[in-house]
Design a protein around this motif. Structure first.
Motif, PDB file in Angstrom:
ATOM      1  N   GLN A 125       0.825  -1.210   0.000  1.00  0.00           N
ATOM      2  CA  GLN A 125       0.000   0.000   0.000  1.00  0.00           C
ATOM      3  C   GLN A 125       0.857   1.257   0.000  1.00  0.00           C
ATOM      4  O   GLN A 125       0.555   2.213  -0.704  1.00  0.00           O
ATOM      5  CB  GLN A 125      -0.936   0.007   1.207  1.00  0.00           C
ATOM      6  N   ARG A 126       1.922   1.256   0.765  1.00  0.00           N
ATOM      7  CA  ARG A 126       2.801   2.425   0.845  1.00  0.00           C
ATOM      8  C   ARG A 126       3.521   2.703  -0.470  1.00  0.00           C
ATOM      9  O   ARG A 126       3.706   3.848  -0.859  1.00  0.00           O
ATOM     10  CB  ARG A 126       3.868   2.222   1.919  1.00  0.00           C
ATOM     11  N   ALA A 127       3.948   1.621  -1.133  1.00  0.00           N
ATOM     12  CA  ALA A 127       4.786   1.762  -2.323  1.00  0.00           C
ATOM     13  C   ALA A 127       4.004   1.719  -3.632  1.00  0.00           C
ATOM     14  O   ALA A 127       4.526   2.113  -4.670  1.00  0.00           O
ATOM     15  CB  ALA A 127       5.855   0.670  -2.336  1.00  0.00           C
ATOM     16  N   GLY A 128       2.790   1.220  -3.589  1.00  0.00           N
ATOM     17  CA  GLY A 128       2.037   1.069  -4.834  1.00  0.00           C
ATOM     18  C   GLY A 128       2.569  -0.066  -5.686  1.00  0.00           C
ATOM     19  O   GLY A 128       2.531  -0.023  -6.916  1.00  0.00           O
ATOM     20  N   VAL A 129       3.077  -1.100  -5.016  1.00  0.00           N
ATOM     21  CA  VAL A 129       3.616  -2.290  -5.678  1.00  0.00           C
ATOM     22  C   VAL A 129       2.864  -3.475  -5.088  1.00  0.00           C
ATOM     23  O   VAL A 129       2.639  -3.522  -3.875  1.00  0.00           O
ATOM     24  CB  VAL A 129       5.139  -2.428  -5.397  1.00  0.00           C
TER      25      VAL A 129
END
Length: 94
Positions: free
Chosen positions: A25-29
């Motif tokens: 969620q933090r990295a968008g990965v």
């Protein structure tokens, strides 16, 4: 073959006390992709993904790639990387 990138992601993630889903969620990965990287199953990781993961983990891309043991992030320096710097990072990934 060494999986420095995956090991460093795992170490940084554990240091923060976050799950793969949190990092996702933090990295968008995707969490699946993070899992594959950590296990050494994905070896063709782009510079963009390394930067996203490093930013989300609060470490430098160089740390994740095993170039340095320094985890301190200098965000202004990261944003000002030249194309040559990005190509060198990509070469370290491949």
């Amino acid at each position: 073959m060494s999986n420095v990138l995956g090991q460093r992601i795992l170490l940084a993630r554990r240091e923060l006390g976050i799950k793969q889903s949190d990092l996702s969620q933090r990295a968008g990965v995707s969490a699946t992709y993070i899992s594959e990287i950590e296990r050494g199953k994905s070896t063709n990781v782009t510079v963009d993904v390394v930067y996203k993961l490093a930013d989300a983990l609060g470490v430098t891309p160089g740390y994740l790639l095993g170039i340095t043991s320094d985890t301190v992030v200098f965000k202004d320096a990261l944003q000002e990387n030249s194309a040559d710097d990005n190509e060198q990072l990509q070469g370290n990934i491949d």
